[in-house]
Design a protein around this motif. Structure first.
Motif, PDB file in Angstrom:
ATOM      1  N   MET A 116      -6.608  -1.257  -0.231  1.00 16.43           N
ATOM      2  CA  MET A 116      -6.412  -2.051   1.141  1.00 16.43           C
ATOM      3  C   MET A 116      -5.458  -1.095   2.081  1.00 16.43           C
ATOM      4  O   MET A 116      -4.798  -0.564   1.771  1.00 16.43           O
ATOM      5  CB  MET A 116      -5.247  -3.504   0.805  1.00 16.43           C
TER       6      MET A 116
ATOM      7  N   LYS B 199      -3.171  -8.441  -5.044  1.00 19.20           N
ATOM      8  CA  LYS B 199      -4.157  -9.626  -5.643  1.00 19.20           C
ATOM      9  C   LYS B 199      -4.931  -9.938  -7.215  1.00 19.20           C
ATOM     10  O   LYS B 199      -4.251  -8.960  -8.118  1.00 19.20           O
ATOM     11  CB  LYS B 199      -5.106  -8.370  -5.021  1.00 19.20           C
TER      12      LYS B 199
ATOM     13  N   LYS C 187      -9.716  -6.112  -5.637  1.00 15.49           N
ATOM     14  CA  LYS C 187      -9.581  -5.521  -4.416  1.00 15.49           C
ATOM     15  C   LYS C 187     -10.035  -3.909  -4.358  1.00 15.49           C
ATOM     16  O   LYS C 187      -8.686  -3.945  -5.586  1.00 15.49           O
ATOM     17  CB  LYS C 187      -8.575  -5.112  -3.418  1.00 15.49           C
TER      18      LYS C 187
END
Length: 100
Positions: free
Chosen positions: A20, A12, A17
């Motif tokens: 995850m 990412k 983020k």
């Protein structure tokens, strides 16, 4: 060890983020922030490194997890609801044995 992008490893944009979870075993992934490296084969061939956050399942290298990953891939490629149900039962049994 080869990891399956989108199942056990995720790349990412930095900061995109916070956390995850593995699409195989639902465990919270370990994260390496702001990595400068090749994201995939194409970027390696082009010798183009980029910055990204790498999320990786902490169980990805364990035999039971690799077995589970193979079952999930089989289930994904399967077209029979009966076989799908059998695969799902086996997936749940493995998760119960190793994660609970």
């Amino acid at each position: 060890m080869t990891y399956t992008t989108g199942l056990t490893v995720f790349y990412k944009a930095p900061g995109e983020k916070e956390e995850m979870y593995c699409n195989i075993c639902d465990s919270k992934c370990e994260v390496k922030r702001n990595v400068l490296d090749y994201k995939d084969f194409g970027s390696a061939m082009a010798k183009k490194k980029t910055r990204f956050d790498q999320f990786l399942c902490p169980h990805a290298e364990e035999d039971w997890h690799q077995n589970l990953e193979n079952l999930v891939k089989q289930k994904r490629d399967n077209y029979s609801t009966k076989i799908d149900q059998m695969l799902q039962e086996e997936i749940e049994e493995i998760k119960a044995e190793y994660l609970e």
